[in-house]
Design an enzyme around this catalytic site. Structure first.
Site, PDB file in Angstrom:
ATOM      1  N   HIS A 317       0.864  -1.181   0.000  1.00  0.00           N
ATOM      2  CA  HIS A 317       0.000   0.000   0.000  1.00  0.00           C
ATOM      3  C   HIS A 317       0.896   1.224   0.000  1.00  0.00           C
ATOM      4  O   HIS A 317       1.824   1.308   0.801  1.00  0.00           O
ATOM      5  CB  HIS A 317      -0.903  -0.032   1.236  1.00  0.00           C
ATOM      6  CG  HIS A 317      -2.027   0.949   1.177  1.00  0.00           C
ATOM      7  ND1 HIS A 317      -1.809   2.303   1.226  1.00  0.00           N
ATOM      8  CD2 HIS A 317      -3.363   0.784   1.073  1.00  0.00           C
ATOM      9  CE1 HIS A 317      -2.987   2.922   1.155  1.00  0.00           C
ATOM     10  NE2 HIS A 317      -3.936   2.014   1.060  1.00  0.00           N
ATOM     11  N   ARG A 337      -6.384   9.941  -0.630  1.00  0.00           N
ATOM     12  CA  ARG A 337      -5.952  10.287  -1.984  1.00  0.00           C
ATOM     13  C   ARG A 337      -7.163  10.403  -2.919  1.00  0.00           C
ATOM     14  O   ARG A 337      -7.187  11.236  -3.811  1.00  0.00           O
ATOM     15  CB  ARG A 337      -4.942   9.270  -2.497  1.00  0.00           C
ATOM     16  CG  ARG A 337      -3.506   9.585  -2.058  1.00  0.00           C
ATOM     17  CD  ARG A 337      -2.526   8.524  -2.516  1.00  0.00           C
ATOM     18  NE  ARG A 337      -2.827   7.238  -1.887  1.00  0.00           N
ATOM     19  CZ  ARG A 337      -2.930   6.088  -2.525  1.00  0.00           C
ATOM     20  NH1 ARG A 337      -2.752   6.045  -3.830  1.00  0.00           N
ATOM     21  NH2 ARG A 337      -3.212   4.980  -1.868  1.00  0.00           N
TER      22      ARG A 337
END
Lengths: 545, 418, 208
Positions: A317, A337
């Site tokens: 990740h 994000r």
């Protein structure tokens, strides 16, 4: 740690230079995706790869650390079973996360007697930590087909089409089922489900509850299990499966950490739902995974003869916390994000489209650090900025409203997220591959089912955000349903751990060491194998040495 | 055998007739009170000289407490709470005093009122002791019809009034500030100190809280003088103490003996010795929130200071006697569970700490514990003390700690070996 | 000298150890080489496994925290609390015939909830700072949505339960409140429309 470069600007210096700004342009990457992955993604570190020498996947590429365990000796001998109590059940579920709970609930609902054995406590799992959300195509401008296409594309076209097709069509019904269990989702003013977009996808498709989606899901499922007739055994790691004379799986050997004893569970069906491998810390990476994520199910199934796939493909990740040290590895949800937060290097420049697929973003972060544009802490951790203050500048109030868990993390790290960016570095997050299954979660071994992260084939070689939570419920339900069908079958009366002898023969023939014992059960630093409390669970070595 | 020593004052057989004021006044009753009315300013010095100690368990000098309240401005109501909540295992003295000698208690309270300027007297009684409640109601009614009450009211400049209040029955309600909360009609949560009750107590007014047994002594001291009281005790100790003797003895019961009577004397002479002639193993002093006494402590004079020198505490005077063959772990489990159930909830470290300790004890006692459980138990006795608002948690941990110290082998014996 | 090099003395489960000041309690124990298996979970503060009692050097007070989220400090004393959930309450959402009956059923399932003596122990104990007691009060009044909203961050560590003198299981009360809210009131039209289209076979997948 072999992959952490420590050249770059010091944390203090970079923080001094940092100024929150709302807009920043995205420069050209200067490297194509394939080259980027080959050069910087940890899956491509040549010395970490090996080829399996024993078992059904002989000849397949595999991560070296995982291969060591797949080709390790068992923790038990026949002699250990001599004094073990025997318990009968219809369905044995191994694992107490989202997939295991779902499978157990459905199997029980179908009328099966169910034992759920979990290594730690019920709900201690990666599920509880999932923040971003769950994929389900429910919006008008979206469709299961788009969901299918996104999943296949992100997985580099390595997914099993039938599994993905079933997954995406089941999405909306999974959300309905979760609501029926009492799970809340964030809704708009009219009571419709809110959605947001995952990296590498074509539509807003993530349903969520704040940044606590997994926590909300897990506490609801756990409560449902606790209030059912499912027999929950906590602190009961499974150390081996039981084979039978028909080449099937008919139970398991479980070690009770509370009573320091082995228990033999005879079952008509066994569902492995043990999750992933983050706590194996592949390539020395930190992990966002739960303490119990040590890949046990892979080892158990492989010894039994079940085929595995994509054992060299893992998800890192992109945004694991790199500072402060005591929280390093903690995950920062992709949702941050999704809402438009930028990644910045030490010069304050963006370097990747933040909503690209996870492997691309992760490799790009590693590239920045490797090439000297990273930020280095006193603890010698390297990373780049996650520009949260910039997001708050563009969308004032969003942090408080949508990301309470992130705000908590900021408090604990003593970083004011409205003013200072977080230092992040990729963290080992997900096992893309795993046990091969069909649409009913059946493995190549009769009676053995697998569901959740332990399986392979759905995500190909890269997973998109939100598909993991969808998978555990969707396939958890399938596994529970299919396993419960076996309750009326007659179980073989000849159970054994004969397959271990086969394993030992193969290991000996290939000249492999039998020093290592698997499954791992706990990360090395927890020192389970040195804990005198559990001495009674050490292998009875009398018959082999 | 010193039977002459037994029940000389408070539990004197001639004085245990219940709520009959006339009978009380015919004998010695009223003498102390009259003397107090005549020489009001002499009361405090006399009590000071007698060095009457708090007999509810604290052993705190009574006159000091009195002075605090006496010194508060007298242009307001002041309260005297006579504490008869008595709920701890093994203690059963106050109920005898309240039920069988209510006038002895009330007269003491009235003298106290004169000494301290407290005109509102609250008798705070455990609701399960119905006999005590009835006797006290009847007895206070009888006193209200006498001239004494108006005389005292006049001296105090405010009306003297009696209240009988049933406590909530929670063990914790016996704690001073919890008693105040309870009488105010609230749940008996102990308050943080300061402010101290002497300044801000019941309904925000100056409040004195004394145990029933302490009160019962007052009229006798005033009537007979401090020297008489001093001479009652053995050695350096003054007065008498009622011991609630229970457990594996031949004759359990309440025994009033001179302060400083040796433990062996209580058990072997008055208590008739050990049941079935078993060997003495331990004594839990009450109510069982103290360090355990063992056979080597049989010579200890039962007074506050001497028992303290054995690192225990006289407490309420409850002596729960355990013979060889009785499991210490089982007993400690019972008592710690009692404390866990009694913890009021305000301090999570107390409630969860005692809950956790009782869980571990139960596990060990039932043969399901292991070394780690025992280690955890030991660690609890180190980390928890001092973290609670009142003494409940400390008491439970002290008991646990001392049982671990003296009887470790009994904890280790049932452990599962892996 | 950088912060990470600073060492502190702490006592964990009775063991005195000297560790870098940048470690959490669990990391410290591992760092010092002691095994620790039970009472460890997500290591991110959301699973509620690693409950610890903590006493810091300058105070008598003992607080309850999550071991993975607590940084070691000089002179700190720590003890792990490992116990199974003590709750005795069982219910299924299906036992509630309809949303008019939620309150009646609630009081059958959680009869102790209305005994709350307002000691605030649960709220003090909560490592997540939830207004636990307020939540119980709201649930007792039948205001389940409001009650449930207070428990957003609840990690089911059970510290409110072991701290409750009336044996109320406040976290389960909170979870019940949340579950009935979703079960009876969440009916998203975008989801319902999509389900219908899938049911009728209108949406199919063309596989690769």
């Amino acid at each position: 740690m072999i992959d952490r470069a420590n050249i770059g600007t010091t944390y203090r210096e970079a923080l001094k230079r940092y100024r929150p700004r709302d807009e920043r342009p995205l420069p050209e990457p200067g490297i194509d995706d394939e080259k980027l992955l080959n050069k910087f993604h940890p899956d491509h570190i040549a010395e970490s790869l090996t080829t399996l020498k024993v078992g059904i996947n002989r000849g397949d590429p595999c991560h070296r650390q995982l291969a060591d365990l797949l080709q390790s000796d068992s923790r038990i001998n026949e002699a250990d079973l001599a004094g073990a109590a025997t318990v009968e059940t219809d369905v044995l579920v191994i694992g107490g996360g989202g997939a295991g709970c779902t499978a157990a609930l459905i199997a029980q609902q179908q009328g099966a007697r169910v034992i759920l054995a979990t290594k730690l406590r019920l709900g201690d799992s990666n599920t509880v930590m999932a923040e971003g959300g769950i994929q389900a195509s429910i919006n008008k401008d979206d469709s299961p087909q788009f969901h299918y296409n996104d999943t296949i594309k992100a997985g580099h076209h390595q997914s099993v089409p039938d599994l993905v097709s079933q997954l995406v069509l089941d999405g909306p019904d999974v959300i309905r089922w979760l609501i029926q269990q009492g799970m809340q989702f964030d809704l708009d003013e009219f009571g419709d489900l809110l959605t947001r977009r995952a990296g590498g996808t074509s539509a807003d498709r993530i349903c969520f509850y704040r940044d606590y989606t997994g926590l909300e899901m897990m506490r609801v499922l756990r409560e449902a299990v606790h209030n059912s007739n499912i027999d929950v055994w906590d602190y009961c790691p499974t150390v081996e499966l039981l084979g039978d004379d028909l080449g099937g799986c008919s139970g398991a050997v479980i070690s009770s950490l509370k009573n320091r004893k082995y228990i033999q569970v005879n079952a008509k069906a066994v569902i492995i739902a043990t999750g992933g491998i983050g706590r194996m810390h592949l390539n020395g990476f930190p992990t966002s995974n739960h303490f119990g994520a040590t890949g046990d199910g892979l080892i158990l199934a492989y010894r039994m003869g079940a085929a595995l796939r994509d054992l060299d493909s893992f998800q890192y990740h992109p945004t694991g916390l790199a500072h402060p040290f005591h929280l390093a590895g903690s995950l920062i949800t992709e949702g941050v994000r999704s809402c438009g937060t930028y990644l910045l290097n030490s010069k304050g420049e963006r370097f990747v489209d933040e909503l690209s697929a996870r492997d691309i973003v992760a490799a790009s972060v590693i590239r920045e650090c490797r090439e000297g544009r990273g930020i280095v802490t006193d603890d010698n951790n390297c990373g780049v900025w996650l520009d949260i203050p910039g997001l708050e500048l563009r969308q004032p109030g969003i942090l408080q409203q949508r990301f309470p868990k992130l705000m908590r993390l900021g408090e604990k790290a003593e970083i004011d997220l409205t003013k200072k960016p977080l230092l992040i570095y990729p963290t080992l997050h997900y096992q893309n591959g795993g046990v091969v299954i069909n649409e009913n979660c059946e493995t190549s071994i009769p009676g053995l089912f697998c569901t959740g992260e332990v399986t392979g084939g759905i995500h190909g070689r890269n997973r998109i955000m939100g598909n993991a939570l969808l998978e555990i419920i969707s396939f958890g339900r399938k596994a529970g349903m299919a396993a419960a069908q076996r309750r009326k079958k007659k179980r073989s009366s000849q159970l054994s751990i004969e397959h271990l002898n086969q394993l030992r023969r193969e290991l000996t023939n290939m000249g492999l060491s039998m020093e290592t014992e698997g499954p791992l059960l706990f990360p090395e630093y927890a020192k389970f194998d040195l804990d005198s409390d559990y001495a009674g669970l050490r292998r009875n070595r009398g018959s082999t040495s | 055998m010193s039977t002459d020593d037994l029940n000389q004052v408070l539990l004197h057989p001639d004085r245990r007739f219940g709520a009959d004021l006339d009978t009380w006044l015919v004998d010695i009753g009223g003498d102390g009170l009259e003397s107090a009315i005549q020489n009001r300013e002499e009361i405090l010095p006399t009590i000071h000289k007698a060095n009457l100690l708090g007999l509810g368990g604290s052993g705190f000098p009574t006159h000091v407490k009195w002075e605090f309240v006496a010194n508060e401005p007298s242009d307001q109501d002041k309260y005297l709470i006579c504490n008869g909540n008595e709920d701890e295992p093994g203690t059963f003295k106050d109920r005898i005093l309240l039920q069988e000698t209510p006038h002895q208690v009330i007269e003491g309270a009235m003298i106290t009122a004169l000494a301290t300027g407290t005109n509102q007297i609250v008798f705070y009684i455990n609701p399960e002791q119905e006999g005590s409640l009835e006797a006290m109601k009847e007895a206070t009614n009888q006193w209200s019809e006498t001239d004494y009450v108006s005389q005292i009211s006049e001296l105090l400049g405010r009306p003297l009034e009696f209240y009988i209040v049933a406590s909530s029955g929670h063990y914790i309600g016996g704690e001073e500030t919890a008693a105040i909360e309870s009488i105010e009609g609230k749940f008996p949560f102990p308050r943080g100190k300061p402010p101290y009750p002497a300044q801000t107590g019941l309904f925000g007014l100056p409040t004195l809280i004394n145990n029933v047994e302490t009160m019962a002594n007052v009229s006798h001291i005033i009537r007979n003088g401090s020297d008489w009281f001093i001479n009652l005790g053995h050695g350096e100790s003054h007065g008498t103490k009622i011991f609630s003797l229970s457990g594996d003895v031949l004759r359990p019961g309440a025994y009033e003996l001179p302060m400083g009577t040796p433990l062996s004397n209580l058990i072997y002479e008055h208590g008739g010795g050990m049941l079935l002639d078993r060997k003495l193993k331990a004594v839990f002093t009450g109510g069982p929130s103290n360090t355990i006494l063992t056979p080597k402590d049989l010579d200890v004079p039962l007074d506050f200071e001497s028992v303290q020198q054995r690192r225990s505490s006289l407490g309420t005077g409850a002596m729960i006697v355990i013979s060889e063959g009785t499991g210490i772990v089982r007993r400690v489990t019972e008592y710690v569970s009692f404390f866990a159930n009694s913890s009021c909830g305000q301090c999570p470290s107390c409630k969860t700490g005692t809950f956790y300790a009782s869980q571990l004890l139960t596990r060990i006692d039932s043969g399901n514990g292991n070394r780690a459980d025992l280690d955890t138990l030991i660690n609890l006795t180190r980390i928890l003390p001092g973290s609670g608002r009142c003494h409940l948690l400390d008491g439970a941990m002290k008991l646990l700690d001392s049982s671990l110290y003296h009887f470790m082998e009994e904890y280790e014996q049932p452990l599962k070996h892996s | 000298m950088s912060d990470s090099k600073k060492e502190v003395q702490v006592t964990i489960n009775g063991k005195q150890i000297c560790v870098p000041s940048t470690l959490s309690v669990i990391q410290a124990l591992w760092h010092a080489g002691y095994p620790r298996v039970q009472g460890v979970g997500c290591l991110e503060g959301v699973c509620g496994s690693c409950r610890v009692l903590v006493r810091r050097s300058d105070t008598q007070e003992v607080s309850m925290e999550m071991g993975c989220q607590t940084l070691v400090e000089e002179g700190m004393e720590v003890m792990f609390l490992v116990f199974p959930s003590p709750s005795q309450h069982t219910y299924t959402l299906e036992q509630i015939p309809n949303s008019w009956e939620v309150q009646t059923e609630f009081h059958k399932i959680f009869p102790e909830a209305q005994q709350c003596r307002n000691c605030h122990g649960c709220s003090v104990a909560c490592p997540k700072g939830i207004s636990v007691e307020k939540g119980v009060e709201l649930a007792v009044k039948g205001r389940f949505k409001e009650a449930g909203d207070l428990f957003v961050e609840c990690i089911m560590c059970d510290l409110c339960m072991t701290g409750c003198p009336e044996q109320i299981a406040p976290n389960r009360v909170g979870l019940f409140s949340r579950r009935v809210t979703a079960y009876f009131h969440a009916r998203p039209s975008n989801l319902i429309n999509r389900l219908e289209k899938i049911r009728t076979g209108e949406l199919q997948i063309i596989k690769e």
